[in-house]
Design an enzyme around this catalytic site. Structure first.
Site, PDB file in Angstrom:
ATOM      1  CB  CYS A 205      -0.925  -0.012   1.213  1.00 16.79           C
ATOM      2  SG  CYS A 205      -2.068   1.372   1.259  1.00 16.79           S
TER       3      CYS A 205
ATOM      4  CB  CYS B 246      -2.932  -1.342   4.603  1.00 14.80           C
ATOM      5  SG  CYS B 246      -2.685   0.321   3.998  1.00 14.80           S
TER       6      CYS B 246
END
Length: 376
Positions: A110, A209
């Site tokens: 991410c 995430c």
């Protein structure tokens, strides 16, 4: 003189809130950007709790908190969706790796593909930013001697997040500020409270995430069908139970094996995806969990190694094989481009294929790569 324009990633948490506050105090022109990267309904994401929808309980509440912080600080808040990009660059890889029986780290992906690529490009191109800033516990400095942007550990070693930032490159670091590098978590909460920020006492986010906390096996079952098989004692080769899918388990895992009828506890010692066998061993003997050698590939070196070590093909440093793990002394020997054999001075517990190995010279993060093979 024109102020530098900084776009801060405002997540609705206390860390990014205080980062925005500090940037203002340092005299920057500050605007904020809230990212929405996950669509629970569109992605058929079913939570364990039927009373929660995912959208209302996480991202929308976070956005509302971010909006209140932005209003309090008097800064403009933008909003952007990277749902498609997150799926393509982060989540699909995450699922593919689990299907192979490996344990990937989506937070690292991410950061690499969303926060410091898509977000950065959007801020520079669409919002006229000079740089971006994030509420990560890390630091950036420019070394005049080596002419390299260096990523350094945070003062708060318990919160340091350089492990998750090990895939960044020189350009990304040159365009990034980390205002929290010299602060501890208690100091950050105190600042938030002093300035009346709504996030001062907000609980830290956990889980995957941008996806958040999930009952993990149920979450994965939305994307990876069950593949039942035997649970086998690795020493006796006897079948001691049944599982619903080898890929749902991680090396060293003890909970969730459903072997309650056994005389002693077990842990996951090995996984055979092709044969659908989950090998377990008695918790009284953890020897199978320790390893001293591994192969790490797809390594991203943040710096020009030749400017920091005598021989980039063979050098000593320290490494982490999971977040918050104590550094281990290691030696790296180059096998091929971006692939190294890593030897540990002491045996290390539960090094896991698919996870990230991150390398350091004292407070300096050199970079990291994917753990491909582990040897005892």
């Amino acid at each position: 003189m024109k102020k530098e324009k900084i776009i801060i990633g405002l997540s609705g948490g206390v860390d990014s809130s205080v980062a925005a506050l500090l940037l203002q105090e340092q005299g920057y022109e500050v605007e904020a950007l809230f990212m929405r990267n996950w669509d629970s309904m569109a992605n058929n994401d079913v939570l364990g709790n039927d009373k929660e929808t995912g959208e209302v309980c996480t991202q929308e509440l976070d956005y509302n908190d971010a909006k209140q912080v932005a209003d309090k600080l008097g800064i403009k808040l933008h909003r952007v969706d990277f749902i498609k990009e997150y799926w393509e660059y982060v989540f699909q890889y995450f699922i593919d790796e689990y299907q192979k029986g490996r344990t990937p780290n989506p937070d690292i992906l991410c950061n690499k593909y969303i926060k410091f690529d898509k977000f950065l490009n959007y801020a520079l191109t669409n919002l006229g930013a000079d740089k971006i800033a994030m509420g990560h516990y890390a630091g950036v400095r420019y070394n005049e001697q080596t002419q390299q942007f260096e990523m350094i550990r945070a003062v708060d070693q318990n919160k340091d997040q350089t492990y998750f930032l090990s895939q960044l490159n020189q350009f990304q670091l040159s365009k990034t500020l980390f205002p929290l590098q010299n602060l501890t978590k208690p100091e950050i909460r105190k600042l938030a409270k002093t300035h009346g920020l709504i996030t001062a006492n907000k609980k830290d986010s956990t889980g995957i995430c941008f996806i958040g906390e999930r009952e993990f096996t149920k979450f994965l079952q939305n994307y990876i069908p069950n593949q039942p098989g035997d649970i086998v004692d690795i020493h006796t080769q006897k079948v001691v139970g049944k599982h619903i899918g080898v890929m749902y388990y991680t090396i060293g895992q003890r909970k969730g094996l459903n072997l309650g009828g056994m005389a002693e506890p077990y842990y996951v010692a090995k996984k055979d995806i092709e044969e659908k066998i989950l090998y377990v061993a008695s918790a009284t003997d953890e020897s199978l969990l320790f390893a001293k050698k591994l192969i790490v590939n797809e390594i991203n070196w943040i710096l020009d190694l030749a400017k920091y070590v005598d021989d980039p093909n063979n050098f000593a440093c320290t490494a982490k094989f999971r977040y918050r793990q104590t550094d281990t002394k290691v030696r790296l020997v180059k096998i091929s481009d971006n692939c190294y054999e890593v030897s540990c001075d002491q045996p290390v517990k539960a090094i896991t294929e698919g996870q990230q190995a991150v390398f350091y010279l004292e407070d300096l993060c050199l970079g990291g790569g994917i753990i491909d093979k582990v040897f005892q």
